[in-house]
Design an enzyme around this catalytic site. Structure first.
Site, PDB file in Angstrom:
ATOM      1  CD  GLU A  49      -2.943  -0.997   2.361  1.00 26.58           C
ATOM      2  OE1 GLU A  49      -2.872  -0.017   3.121  1.00 26.58           O
ATOM      3  OE2 GLU A  49      -3.803  -1.883   2.448  1.00 26.58           O
ATOM      4  N   PRO A  50       0.344   2.350  -0.549  1.00 26.79           N
ATOM      5  CG  PRO A  50      -0.790   3.766  -2.005  1.00 26.79           C
ATOM      6  CD  PRO A  50      -0.946   2.483  -1.242  1.00 26.79           C
ATOM      7  N   GLY A  52       3.872   0.143   2.365  1.00 22.52           N
ATOM      8  CA  GLY A  52       4.480  -1.012   1.727  1.00 22.52           C
ATOM      9  C   GLY A  52       3.782  -2.299   2.113  1.00 22.52           C
ATOM     10  N   PRO A  65       8.707 -19.421   0.000  1.00 28.38           N
ATOM     11  CG  PRO A  65       8.983 -21.163   1.524  1.00 28.38           C
ATOM     12  CD  PRO A  65       8.041 -20.058   1.154  1.00 28.38           C
ATOM     13  CD  GLU A  84       6.835 -13.689  -4.289  1.00 25.95           C
ATOM     14  OE1 GLU A  84       6.898 -12.535  -4.757  1.00 25.95           O
ATOM     15  OE2 GLU A  84       6.111 -13.997  -3.318  1.00 25.95           O
ATOM     16  CD  GLN A  95      32.973  -0.186 -15.343  1.00 25.19           C
ATOM     17  OE1 GLN A  95      31.844   0.129 -15.000  1.00 25.19           O
ATOM     18  NE2 GLN A  95      33.995   0.654 -15.339  1.00 25.19           N
ATOM     19  N   GLY A 134      11.012 -10.151   0.042  1.00 27.79           N
ATOM     20  CA  GLY A 134      11.959 -10.145   1.148  1.00 27.79           C
ATOM     21  C   GLY A 134      13.281  -9.535   0.733  1.00 27.79           C
ATOM     22  CB  THR A 135      15.017  -6.401   1.701  1.00 30.38           C
ATOM     23  OG1 THR A 135      15.022  -6.612   3.129  1.00 30.38           O
ATOM     24  CG2 THR A 135      13.861  -5.475   1.328  1.00 30.38           C
TER      25      THR A 135
END
Length: 381
Positions: free
Chosen positions: A128-129, A132, A246, A248, A338, A366-367
């Site tokens: 959600e705005p 998150g 798991p 995902e 690069q 998940g970060t």
């Protein structure tokens, strides 16, 4: 090293997918990229080819494949060409596991045939705005009507992949107050018809990468959702979503491997075309180092694919494979860019698209920081 995870049927499937991408996706992708989404008709084409229904049970029109390996092949071929299939990624990877695990027989009969053909595209709306994915701050509400036959949905969602073209959206909304000891309680999954009065697609979000995924904001104003369109157990929606993590996270790891492999391929091709650059020892060493890291990702992905198909992939396993693969792939893709020099900085170049597309992988589902917490907890720390 020879990969052993794929069989003859996957080799055949790979050839079919590669031919399709080269003939029907690559020639049109620049236009899709500029438009910011794929044409709606493209999903019907994916349906015709059977791509949307690979893991859907045969009785609903799918292929009934009980394995992730075909999806892994598909991810590799999409990344190889530096293209995208738009919102169909969320349709299959995020929505289908929920439908397979939670839908009743009546719901499956209503939704899955259209899911397979592309006539009914699904999206998942959780974030959600302003808040998150935080459950405690979720403001989208859907109280039951007095006669308990329908929910009245109000609120907004953001970062909805496939939200523009979606026909049905699985919305996580608060249907009951949270418990003092459990802020995640009271959230339910509602399958919302996008034709319903009060449903509105807001602005399409201009994301850094994944330009054709039609990521959108959605708003709901007194949208009536029948109780028969609730997915899973009432008030336990966040538990249902967590159970799919798991699966995902494995999918994201597979995609990261595919992108890293494609990045090295593009870097090798570019440097070879710019002789005598390929004669430089530093260039050779850099590509060799990327290849060694790719081999490590490949080994971890293949091991996880085997574990998943055996039903042995744990939450900690999936967190570990996603963390390692996305972080390592990020380094490989950056170093490959690069080696392209200034050409790698052109927004429409394949390597730049890979660079931008991959960046979300260290954030979604998940970060990297959250994943380290999951792994540490599994270690008893």
């Amino acid at each position: 090293m020879r990969r052993t995870v794929f069989g003859a049927e996957h080799v055949t499937f790979r050839a079919t997918v590669r031919a399709f991408i080269e003939a029907e996706v690559v020639p049109s992708f620049t236009r899709w990229f500029d438009d910011g989404l794929v044409p709606r008709e493209f999903y019907y084409r994916l349906g015709e080819l059977g791509i949307l229904g690979l893991e859907v049970p045969v009785e609903y029109g799918g292929s009934g494949i009980d394995s992730y390996l075909h999806r892994a092949v598909l991810a590799e071929e999409i990344a190889r060409a530096a293209v995208s299939f738009g919102g169909s990624s969320a349709h299959v990877s995020r929505c289908l596991p929920l439908l397979k695990d939670l839908a009743t027989e009546a719901q499956r009969a209503r939704w899955l045939p259209g899911f397979v053909t592309g006539e009914t595209m699904f999206a998942l709306a959780v974030a959600e705005p302003g808040t998150g994915m935080e459950a405690a701050g979720m403001r989208t509400t859907a109280p039951l009507s007095l006669d308990r036959t329908q929910y009245l949905l109000n609120g907004s969602k953001t970062f909805v992949t496939g939200g523009v073209h979606a026909d049905r959206v699985i919305v996580c909304a608060r249907t009951a107050p949270p418990r003092a000891d459990d802020p995640t309680y009271g959230l339910s999954l509602l399958v919302v018809n996008t034709d319903a009065p009060g449903f509105r697609v807001g602005r399409a979000l201009d994301t850094l990468g994944r330009k054709v995924s039609d990521t959108a904001e959605l708003t709901f104003t007194d949208v009536r959702v029948p109780v028969t369109d609730r997915l899973g157990i009432a008030d336990l929606g966040l538990n249902h979503l967590a159970a799919q993590l798991p699966h995902e996270r494995l999918g994201i790891a597979v995609g990261a491997y595919a992108q890293a492999k494609a990045a090295i391929r593009f870097a090798c091709r570019h440097t070879a075309q710019r002789s005598p650059a390929t004669a430089f020892q530093t260039t050779k060493f850099e590509l060799a180092a990327c290849r060694a890291e790719l081999d490590a990702i490949e080994a971890m992905v293949d091991r996880a694919l085997h574990a998943h198909d055996r039903g042995e992939l744990t939450a900690a396993d999936a967190a570990s494979v996603k963390l390692f693969c996305t972080e390592t792939a990020g380094r490989i893709i950056d170093r490959s860019l690069q080696l392209h020099g200034g050409f790698g900085y052109l927004a429409d170049s394949p390597i730049a698209r890979l660079y931008a597309d991959h960046r979300i992988d260290r954030i979604q589902a998940g970060t990297s920081e959250v994943l380290r917490t999951v792994i540490a907890a599994d270690m008893g720390l």
